[in-house]
Design a protein around this motif. Structure first.
Motif, PDB file in Angstrom:
ATOM      1  N   LEU A 184     -36.067  -0.187  17.008  1.00 59.57           N
ATOM      2  CA  LEU A 184     -36.532  -1.484  16.522  1.00 59.57           C
ATOM      3  C   LEU A 184     -38.057  -1.491  16.456  1.00 59.57           C
ATOM      4  O   LEU A 184     -38.722  -1.091  17.417  1.00 59.57           O
ATOM      5  N   PRO A 185     -38.629  -1.927  15.348  1.00 62.59           N
ATOM      6  CA  PRO A 185     -40.093  -1.938  15.230  1.00 62.59           C
ATOM      7  C   PRO A 185     -40.716  -2.964  16.165  1.00 62.59           C
ATOM      8  O   PRO A 185     -40.221  -4.088  16.290  1.00 62.59           O
ATOM      9  N   ASP A 186     -41.802  -2.580  16.796  1.00 60.97           N
ATOM     10  CA  ASP A 186     -42.499  -3.488  17.718  1.00 60.97           C
ATOM     11  C   ASP A 186     -43.427  -4.451  16.992  1.00 60.97           C
ATOM     12  O   ASP A 186     -43.712  -5.535  17.500  1.00 60.97           O
ATOM     13  N   ASP A 187     -43.915  -4.051  15.819  1.00 52.98           N
ATOM     14  CA  ASP A 187     -44.863  -4.892  15.092  1.00 52.98           C
ATOM     15  C   ASP A 187     -44.870  -4.476  13.625  1.00 52.98           C
ATOM     16  O   ASP A 187     -44.148  -3.554  13.218  1.00 52.98           O
ATOM     17  N   ILE A 188     -45.692  -5.148  12.829  1.00 47.57           N
ATOM     18  CA  ILE A 188     -45.750  -4.874  11.394  1.00 47.57           C
ATOM     19  C   ILE A 188     -46.193  -3.436  11.126  1.00 47.57           C
ATOM     20  O   ILE A 188     -45.668  -2.761  10.238  1.00 47.57           O
ATOM     21  N   ASP A 189     -47.156  -2.949  11.911  1.00 47.61           N
ATOM     22  CA  ASP A 189     -47.639  -1.587  11.703  1.00 47.61           C
ATOM     23  C   ASP A 189     -46.515  -0.571  11.866  1.00 47.61           C
ATOM     24  O   ASP A 189     -46.393   0.378  11.070  1.00 47.61           O
ATOM     25  N   GLU A 190     -45.689  -0.767  12.894  1.00 45.70           N
ATOM     26  CA  GLU A 190     -44.592   0.187  13.106  1.00 45.70           C
ATOM     27  C   GLU A 190     -43.531   0.056  12.023  1.00 45.70           C
ATOM     28  O   GLU A 190     -42.931   1.049  11.603  1.00 45.70           O
ATOM     29  N   LYS A 216     -43.973 -13.741   7.606  1.00 44.42           N
ATOM     30  CA  LYS A 216     -44.560 -12.606   8.310  1.00 44.42           C
ATOM     31  C   LYS A 216     -44.495 -12.789   9.820  1.00 44.42           C
ATOM     32  O   LYS A 216     -44.207 -11.837  10.562  1.00 44.42           O
ATOM     33  N   ASP A 217     -44.730 -14.012  10.295  1.00 46.12           N
ATOM     34  CA  ASP A 217     -44.759 -14.228  11.741  1.00 46.12           C
ATOM     35  C   ASP A 217     -43.372 -14.109  12.375  1.00 46.12           C
ATOM     36  O   ASP A 217     -43.257 -13.905  13.587  1.00 46.12           O
ATOM     37  N   LYS A 218     -42.305 -14.225  11.562  1.00 40.65           N
ATOM     38  CA  LYS A 218     -40.936 -14.119  12.081  1.00 40.65           C
ATOM     39  C   LYS A 218     -40.258 -12.812  11.676  1.00 40.65           C
ATOM     40  O   LYS A 218     -39.111 -12.562  12.055  1.00 40.65           O
ATOM     41  N   LEU A 219     -40.959 -11.979  10.921  1.00 37.23           N
ATOM     42  CA  LEU A 219     -40.336 -10.796  10.324  1.00 37.23           C
ATOM     43  C   LEU A 219     -39.790  -9.839  11.374  1.00 37.23           C
ATOM     44  O   LEU A 219     -38.615  -9.449  11.329  1.00 37.23           O
ATOM     45  N   ILE A 220     -40.607  -9.436  12.325  1.00 31.79           N
ATOM     46  CA  ILE A 220     -40.171  -8.449  13.320  1.00 31.79           C
ATOM     47  C   ILE A 220     -39.079  -9.013  14.205  1.00 31.79           C
ATOM     48  O   ILE A 220     -38.065  -8.355  14.483  1.00 31.79           O
ATOM     49  N   GLN A 221     -39.241 -10.266  14.627  1.00 32.11           N
ATOM     50  CA  GLN A 221     -38.221 -10.880  15.475  1.00 32.11           C
ATOM     51  C   GLN A 221     -36.886 -10.989  14.731  1.00 32.11           C
ATOM     52  O   GLN A 221     -35.811 -10.787  15.320  1.00 32.11           O
ATOM     53  N   THR A 222     -36.945 -11.295  13.445  1.00 31.14           N
ATOM     54  CA  THR A 222     -35.720 -11.413  12.646  1.00 31.14           C
ATOM     55  C   THR A 222     -35.007 -10.069  12.545  1.00 31.14           C
ATOM     56  O   THR A 222     -33.793  -9.974  12.759  1.00 31.14           O
ATOM     57  N   ILE A 223     -35.750  -9.013  12.223  1.00 28.81           N
ATOM     58  CA  ILE A 223     -35.145  -7.682  12.126  1.00 28.81           C
ATOM     59  C   ILE A 223     -34.554  -7.267  13.468  1.00 28.81           C
ATOM     60  O   ILE A 223     -33.420  -6.766  13.543  1.00 28.81           O
ATOM     61  N   ASP A 224     -35.291  -7.488  14.544  1.00 26.96           N
ATOM     62  CA  ASP A 224     -34.813  -7.089  15.869  1.00 26.96           C
ATOM     63  C   ASP A 224     -33.558  -7.863  16.264  1.00 26.96           C
ATOM     64  O   ASP A 224     -32.567  -7.285  16.732  1.00 26.96           O
TER      65      ASP A 224
END
Length: 459
Positions: free
Chosen positions: A247-253, A189-197
């Protein structure tokens, strides 16, 4: 299911699995065309008989049978590797059991290909490492006679009937001849957004290095697979395919994005149904949906009400696709020449280890980015045979090398000796010649397709 219940269910389906402890496993699926070397259509009797012989010899146990009684899927019980036909008897797929290292997967892949091609060649057929079956014009491009694939074929062929303000291409049967190299990697979870981006920004580079789906009907496109998905019924909702244009900024987005992906199929009373795609956030508020199922040679209408269990049929095809397993499935890679079969996986595995450096590299990039284009637009540009004038080709070569150096650094950190799987890709970076560009240039200069089939089949 009301909207709040749905949002909770989607969070539990997609985000909760990323909160558990990860063992950094690798899952690889490689789809490959079966080619008739005589120039005629792939002979399904050959593909079925050879794979049956292979399965008996290597202990693969049949798991799925088509409506005519032929096995189209088999699993080796010790390793867990699966052999199947993907959409059609023109395409063979290996789905390898998860491993910590690429080497055991590579070793088994080579063993399987050597065995299969030694048998296929006796019948003037061959598996080869191309993202488009070179016999697509003459092949019988029908989907497997299996309910799930018949549903998919019907859904894709709705492009011939449905009217949308979008461009539908003329290849609704593409599943019968398009072949991918897909990778699934654990994500936290802590790497999810960075990985997608990070990997979204890498998509143009991936096209330069790994494009390998060229067809002579679309000669200026090196990765036609992108267009197959984006301009089919799968692409009616752009949230279901391609890159994350925002690109999503966070989990909520990210969750807001997922809420607006569409569902297009489900199952009722043993029937696989397809229907007009509906964003999942709206699906459960529908009073009734009219779908279709295939039976006795034709499609039949079927009315049904949404049910909570339909959520399991929500399926997207993003290039960076978050799954319910707590993994990201990377879907934009074409099948590679067999000598480089592990290169797509090695690229993703290595760069996943150095996300901070990847992020920093593209934050400061002016070769591709900061020219007014999104990563999705740049991916399309890099898929073309002729690059635009704003691209400094020498600077692009440097950028490709820098990305490969980072991938190699990440692989080195893992300590499994996997760097070797990227060695030959440096030449592609130095020349900006992907396998598809090499094939296209060769065919247009008079080289024989048969020679490329053999070259790309070498392990």
């Amino acid at each position: 299911m009301n909207k709040e219940e749905l949002k909770k269910a989607l969070y539990e389906r997609y985000i909760v699995p990323t909160t558990t402890k990860k063992d950094n496993y690798i899952g690889i699926e490689i789809e490959m065309p079966v080619v008739n070397l005589t120039g005629k259509a792939t002979d399904f009797n050959v593909t079925r008989s050879v794979t049956k012989e292979f399965c008996e010899e290597y202990g693969f146990v049949p798991q799925g049978f088509d409506e005519n009684g032929y096995a189209y899927s088999a699993t080796e019980p010790v390793t867990g590797d699966n052999l199947s036909f993907d959409c059609s008897y023109n395409n063979l797929e290996f789905s390898f059991a998860k491993e910590k290292s690429l080497t055991p997967i590579s070793d088994r892949f080579k063993k399987y290909i050597d065995a299969l091609n030694s048998k296929l060649e006796k019948h003037e057929h061959l598996l080869t490492g191309m993202g488009i079956n070179p016999g697509y014009k003459v092949n019988e491009n029908v989907f497997l006679p299996v309910p799930r694939y018949q549903m998919l074929e019907g859904y894709l062929r709705r492009s011939e009937r449905w009217e949308y303000p979008m461009y539908f291409h003329k290849y609704p049967d593409f599943g019968a001849y398009a072949c991918a190299s897909q990778v699934q990697l654990d994500v936290t979870k802590d790497k999810l957004i960075q990985t997608i981006d990070a990997f979204s920004l890498l998509e143009p580079i991936k096209s330069i290095l790994f494009a390998n789906s060229w067809m002579d009907e679309e000669p200026d496109v090196l990765c036609i697979r992108d267009m197959f998905w984006e301009n089919s019924t799968h692409g009616i909702n752009p949230h279901n395919i391609g890159v994350f244009e925002k690109l999503p900024d966070d989990i909520d987005e990210l969750m807001e994005y997922i809420y607006r992906t569409s569902i297009f199929c489900t199952e009722r009373n043993g029937h696989y149904l397809h229907f007009h795609p509906i964003p999942i956030i709206e699906y459960f508020s529908q009073q009734e949906i009219i779908g279709e199922y295939y039976e006795d040679g034709q499609y039949h209408p079927y009315r049904f009400k949404p049910g909570d269990s339909d959520l399991q049929f929500l399926r997207t095809y993003k290039f960076e696709d978050l799954t319910f397993r707590g993994t990201i499935e990377y879907r934009s890679g074409c099948c590679q020449p067999f000598s480089d079969a592990m290169s797509v996986a090695a690229f993703h595995v290595g760069l996943s280890e150095v996300l901070d450096e990847v992020t920093e590299l593209f934050k400061n990039d002016n070769v591709l980015y900061h020219h007014g284009y999104t990563s999705g637009e740049l991916r399309k540009i890099m898929n073309r045979r002729i690059l635009p004038d704003f691209i400094d080709k020498e600077a692009l070569k440097v950028l490709c090398r820098e990305v490969l150096v980072l991938a190699e650094k990440g692989l080195s950190k893992r300590g499994f000796g996997e760097e070797k799987y990227l060695a030959s890709i440096y030449e592609r970076a130095e020349t900006l010649i992907s396998p598809a560009r090499k094939l296209a240039d060769g065919i247009m200069s008079g080289q024989r397709m048969r020679d490329f089939i053999y070259e790309y089949a070498r392990v």
